[in-house]
Write an enzyme that holds these catalytic residues in place. Structure first.
Site, mmCIF file in Angstrom:
data_model
loop_
_atom_site.group_PDB
_atom_site.id
_atom_site.type_symbol
_atom_site.label_atom_id
_atom_site.label_comp_id
_atom_site.label_asym_id
_atom_site.label_seq_id
_atom_site.Cartn_x
_atom_site.Cartn_y
_atom_site.Cartn_z
ATOM 1 N N HIS A 48 0.833 -1.194 0.000
ATOM 2 C CA HIS A 48 0.000 0.000 0.000
ATOM 3 C C HIS A 48 0.877 1.256 0.000
ATOM 4 C CE1 HIS A 48 0.758 -0.678 4.344
ATOM 5 N NE2 HIS A 48 0.837 0.640 4.367
ATOM 6 N N SER A 49 0.198 2.376 -0.119
ATOM 7 C CA SER A 49 0.817 3.690 -0.021
ATOM 8 C C SER A 49 -0.076 4.540 0.883
ATOM 9 C CB SER A 49 0.912 4.318 -1.415
ATOM 10 O OG SER A 49 1.415 5.626 -1.341
#
Length: 131
Positions: A48-49
């Protein structure tokens, strides 16, 4: 802010070493602390970011690798020293893998958990950094 390895001050002593993370070590106020452990060697974490949150990762024990992606280039960093941490700024995709037996990953975060801050779809991440 860019991805950066940061040395954490280390006080060496014959009885054992001590490291301290204080206000001048990382460039944000710590709002959340969590840690990963007992991760099977064939598993990965992350994927994820963050839109707004920055994080600082430390291998307290053992080792693991962090794959970082800014949307244009990927690179891999091994964390295996408890006196060195990895600063991950916003809008950086991360995956953690290759955990050694007994590895513990400490994460210091600039924000509290908010699901809406996460980008969990890689194509959505790519779109967000290319604009």
């Amino acid at each position: 802010m860019t991805v950066k390895l940061i040395d954490i001050p280390k006080i060496e002593d014959r009885r054992g070493n001590l490291s301290v993370i204080e206000h001048d070590c990382i460039p944000f106020e710590i709002k959340r602390v969590y840690y990963l452990y007992d991760v099977p060697s064939d598993s990965y974490r992350g994927g994820h970011s963050h839109k707004a949150q920055s994080e600082f990762l430390v291998a307290l024990s053992g080792s693991f690798e962090v794959v970082l992606d800014d949307g244009f280039k990927k690179h891999r960093i091994m964390l295996n020293k408890p006196h060195r941490g990895l600063l991950i700024p916003t809008k950086t995709w991360r995956e953690l893998d290759n955990f050694s037996s007994g590895a513990v990953c400490l994460v210091l975060a600039s924000g509290v958990f908010e699901e809406e801050d996460y980008i969990r779809d890689y194509s959505e991440f790519k779109s967000s950094v290319s604009t």
